[in-house]
Design a protein around this motif. Structure first.
Motif, mmCIF file in Angstrom:
data_model
loop_
_atom_site.group_PDB
_atom_site.id
_atom_site.type_symbol
_atom_site.label_atom_id
_atom_site.label_comp_id
_atom_site.label_asym_id
_atom_site.label_seq_id
_atom_site.Cartn_x
_atom_site.Cartn_y
_atom_site.Cartn_z
ATOM 1 N N LEU A 148 1.114 -1.160 -0.154
ATOM 2 C CA LEU A 148 -0.181 -0.125 0.257
ATOM 3 C C LEU A 148 0.803 1.310 0.062
ATOM 4 O O LEU A 148 2.084 1.605 0.163
ATOM 5 N N GLU A 149 0.436 2.350 -0.834
ATOM 6 C CA GLU A 149 1.527 3.587 -0.285
ATOM 7 C C GLU A 149 0.853 4.272 0.713
ATOM 8 O O GLU A 149 -0.272 5.089 0.286
ATOM 9 N N LEU A 150 1.701 4.581 1.704
ATOM 10 C CA LEU A 150 1.547 5.356 2.893
ATOM 11 C C LEU A 150 2.863 5.829 3.102
ATOM 12 O O LEU A 150 4.061 5.526 2.578
ATOM 13 N N SER A 151 2.240 6.814 3.046
ATOM 14 C CA SER A 151 3.802 8.222 3.780
ATOM 15 C C SER A 151 4.745 7.046 5.308
ATOM 16 O O SER A 151 3.317 6.524 6.009
ATOM 17 N N LEU A 152 5.384 8.013 4.824
ATOM 18 C CA LEU A 152 6.152 7.597 7.002
ATOM 19 C C LEU A 152 5.862 7.571 7.817
ATOM 20 O O LEU A 152 5.305 6.532 8.735
ATOM 21 N N GLN A 153 5.226 9.158 7.833
ATOM 22 C CA GLN A 153 3.785 9.164 8.860
ATOM 23 C C GLN A 153 2.816 8.266 9.470
ATOM 24 O O GLN A 153 2.646 8.006 10.976
ATOM 25 N N GLN A 155 2.911 5.197 8.248
ATOM 26 C CA GLN A 155 3.413 3.524 8.294
ATOM 27 C C GLN A 155 3.729 4.264 9.740
ATOM 28 O O GLN A 155 3.340 2.675 11.216
ATOM 29 N N HIS A 156 3.709 5.328 10.626
ATOM 30 C CA HIS A 156 4.406 4.820 12.000
ATOM 31 C C HIS A 156 3.031 4.990 13.126
ATOM 32 O O HIS A 156 2.702 4.835 13.715
ATOM 33 N N ASP A 157 2.058 5.901 12.305
ATOM 34 C CA ASP A 157 0.735 6.162 12.884
ATOM 35 C C ASP A 157 -0.282 4.868 13.639
ATOM 36 O O ASP A 157 -0.218 4.767 14.129
ATOM 37 N N LEU A 158 0.313 4.524 12.216
ATOM 38 C CA LEU A 158 -0.822 2.877 12.443
ATOM 39 C C LEU A 158 0.430 1.604 12.787
ATOM 40 O O LEU A 158 -0.828 1.142 13.251
ATOM 41 N N GLY A 159 0.922 2.017 12.766
ATOM 42 C CA GLY A 159 2.147 0.393 13.102
ATOM 43 C C GLY A 159 2.497 -0.069 11.917
ATOM 44 O O GLY A 159 2.225 -1.471 12.636
ATOM 45 N N TYR A 160 2.035 0.021 10.791
ATOM 46 C CA TYR A 160 1.841 -0.992 9.835
ATOM 47 C C TYR A 160 3.060 -1.050 8.882
ATOM 48 O O TYR A 160 3.476 0.581 8.732
ATOM 49 N N MET A 161 3.583 -2.282 8.989
ATOM 50 C CA MET A 161 4.513 -2.260 7.587
ATOM 51 C C MET A 161 4.106 -2.643 6.388
ATOM 52 O O MET A 161 3.666 -3.671 6.119
ATOM 53 N N PRO A 162 4.431 -1.824 5.522
ATOM 54 C CA PRO A 162 3.639 -1.982 3.597
ATOM 55 C C PRO A 162 4.139 -3.346 2.888
ATOM 56 O O PRO A 162 3.552 -3.990 2.667
ATOM 57 N N ARG A 212 -8.428 -12.931 8.381
ATOM 58 C CA ARG A 212 -9.639 -13.052 8.019
ATOM 59 C C ARG A 212 -9.312 -11.105 8.112
ATOM 60 O O ARG A 212 -9.658 -10.951 7.446
ATOM 61 N N ARG A 213 -9.208 -10.915 8.978
ATOM 62 C CA ARG A 213 -9.555 -9.516 9.419
ATOM 63 C C ARG A 213 -8.436 -8.928 8.432
ATOM 64 O O ARG A 213 -8.535 -7.841 8.586
ATOM 65 N N LYS A 214 -6.943 -9.469 8.252
ATOM 66 C CA LYS A 214 -6.307 -8.744 8.060
ATOM 67 C C LYS A 214 -6.407 -8.869 6.273
ATOM 68 O O LYS A 214 -6.273 -6.976 5.523
ATOM 69 N N GLN A 215 -6.845 -9.562 5.604
ATOM 70 C CA GLN A 215 -8.192 -9.302 4.583
ATOM 71 C C GLN A 215 -8.646 -8.651 3.535
ATOM 72 O O GLN A 215 -8.891 -7.573 2.852
ATOM 73 N N VAL A 216 -10.009 -8.267 5.140
ATOM 74 C CA VAL A 216 -10.793 -7.743 5.284
ATOM 75 C C VAL A 216 -10.473 -6.610 5.111
ATOM 76 O O VAL A 216 -11.584 -5.507 4.190
ATOM 77 N N ALA A 217 -9.789 -5.607 6.274
ATOM 78 C CA ALA A 217 -8.686 -4.483 5.812
ATOM 79 C C ALA A 217 -7.970 -4.059 4.526
ATOM 80 O O ALA A 217 -8.529 -2.864 4.167
ATOM 81 N N ILE A 223 -7.084 0.424 6.038
ATOM 82 C CA ILE A 223 -6.095 1.060 5.539
ATOM 83 C C ILE A 223 -5.729 1.866 5.987
ATOM 84 O O ILE A 223 -4.849 2.900 6.692
ATOM 85 N N VAL A 224 -5.757 2.358 4.218
ATOM 86 C CA VAL A 224 -5.845 3.638 3.916
ATOM 87 C C VAL A 224 -6.423 4.467 4.963
ATOM 88 O O VAL A 224 -6.186 5.928 4.815
ATOM 89 N N ALA A 225 -8.057 4.668 4.656
ATOM 90 C CA ALA A 225 -8.780 4.797 5.017
ATOM 91 C C ALA A 225 -8.974 5.279 7.402
ATOM 92 O O ALA A 225 -8.850 6.685 7.040
ATOM 93 N N ALA A 226 -8.302 4.289 7.325
ATOM 94 C CA ALA A 226 -7.685 4.629 8.644
ATOM 95 C C ALA A 226 -6.923 5.258 9.074
ATOM 96 O O ALA A 226 -6.406 6.600 10.410
#
Length: 435
Positions: A148-153, A155-162, A212-217, A223-226
């Motif tokens: 996913l295309e997310l900025s570094l900030q 990614q840091h706020d969500l704690g997500y590693m694309p 399953r939850r990750k796939q739904v997200a 993830i982008v909406a969050a």
């Protein structure tokens, strides 16, 4: 199945019948027997026995099964399980094991009833996961998903590693604790191994739910909406206390069952409930001390503050006061007197600050002018009481100008000096004329 007719009325007996033990081949239906029917050599005083004709048969067999036997067979199979023909034959006393097995398999498994109940799907269920162009096996598993295309900030706020498609804190993050301390030991018996295998199965189900939850997200763009929603929240985010943050963390599990607006509304309702319970507890505490009016709360809190302040001062003085038998020099006595003066001055300052703070925090403070605020602070009156007295004074003044009789409507126990100060203040500022 033998067919029996009533000897008296010639009606067919499908169920219970009365058989005479003295007259050969003599049967009566229940209705004729109740009427005391007699015919030929048969008398109503003869001895008899009750015989069950079992009624019609459900299936055409050489030795027909009655409806009662069919019901007992179905109940026995449900109770003892399919294949336990010994227990089934014990329940159906008139049939042996082989008869029960043959009858059930023939009519309830292989018969029309069985074909309608058990659908036999003989189709090929094997799915070919290979690629037609010679690609890898199961490409949907081996091919990595597009990051996913997310900025570094973000990614840091969500704690997500694309690139890994993982979160720093996964859903059900403590699932690994279920099996982290388990292992097959040499002294484990069959029960221990079965328990450990069941724990592993539970762990696999929790991992499947996490995926399953990750796939739904991913599929629904949550993830982008969050990330965008998190930016908006940071702009208008208010500081929450530690208790509010803990409550919000505990309520995250319910966020999957309703929209965000309903979730926030539920959180606010819980907060209101907590505040109301705290307020009720505070009012009950005031009721125990005899406070029943809202106007008395201010005096009670003021007295309580003075009492607590006096206790603190006594504690300070007690720690500095010498023992009875010891001699105190005049220099030490002078220091104690200066300390008393400093403590009194500090109490007066605290009292003034407290009165001013209490006045500014009371309701109606933002509805009066700066001069009126100073007046309320100087006489120690709440803004609400001041506005009530101000309204009464202005109404009395207008009634006097119209020549109407005036009734005193001031609160009971009001200080006359306070009323004079308020009247002079209103006169100086042009609210009323000179009386």
């Amino acid at each position: 199945m033998a067919k029996y007719d009533c000897t008296y009325c010639k009606a067919e007996n499908l169920g219970y019948r009365i058989e005479c033990t003295e007259c050969p081949d003599f049967n009566l239906c229940l209705q004729c027997f109740s009427c005391g029917a007699e015919i030929g050599q048969h008398k109503k005083e003869h001895s008899y026995r009750i015989v069950n004709g079992n009624g019609p048969a459900a299936f055409d067999t050489p030795r027909p099964w009655s409806l009662a036997e069919e019901h007992m067979l179905l109940d026995a199979v449900e109770q003892y399980g399919f294949g336990n023909w010994e227990g089934t034959a014990g329940h159906v006393e008139s049939r042996d094991m082989q008869e029960c097995e043959d009858h059930y398999v023939t009519f309830y498994v292989q018969g029309n009833m069985g074909r309608e109940t058990f659908q036999c799907d003989s189709g090929n269920k094997v799915i070919d996961h290979t690629c037609p162009d010679g690609g890898p096996l199961s490409p949907s598993i081996t091919t990595a998903s597009k990051p996913l295309e997310l900025s570094l900030q973000e990614q840091h706020d969500l704690g997500y590693m694309p690139f890994r498609d993982d979160f720093e804190i996964e859903s059900d993050n403590c699932a690994e604790q279920l099996v982290s301390g388990w292992g097959i030991n040499y002294d484990d018996d069959e029960l221990d191994i079965a328990v450990k295998i069941s724990k592993v199965d539970q762990y696999r189900l929790r991992l499947r739910e996490r995926e399953r939850r990750k796939q739904v997200a991913r599929d629904y763009g949550l993830i982008v909406a969050a990330s965008s929603l998190n930016d908006k929240k940071n702009k208008y985010k208010k500081k929450m206390s530690k208790d509010e943050r803990e409550l919000q963390d505990k309520m995250k599990v319910f966020s999957q069952f309703h929209p965000i607006a309903e979730h926030e509304q539920m959180f606010e309702n819980f907060q209101k409930e907590k505040e109301l319970k705290s307020k009720i507890k505070e009012l009950n505490e005031l009721r125990k001390h005899g406070i029943t009016l809202i106007d008395d709360i201010e005096d009670y809190e003021e007295d309580k503050y003075k009492r607590e302040k006096k206790k603190e001062n006594r504690a300070k003085m007690g720690s500095l006061t010498p023992k009875r038998n010891s001699t105190v020099s005049k220099k030490a006595e002078g220091k104690l007197e200066k300390l008393d003066i400093l403590i009194d001055d500090e109490e007066n300052k605290d009292e003034e600050v407290r009165i001013e703070t209490r006045s500014t925090s009371q309701p109606g403070y933002d509805l009066i002018s700066d001069r009126e605020k100073k007046l309320c602070i100087s006489i120690g009156m709440s803004p609400a009481n001041y506005m009530t007295i101000k309204t009464c004074i202005i109404k009395d003044y207008l009634q006097r100008r119209q020549g109407l009789p005036v009734k005193i409507r001031y609160p009971n126990g009001m200080d006359k000096t306070h009323r004079r100060k308020i009247m002079s203040f209103l006169t100086d500022n042009g609210w009323i004329g000179v009386t």
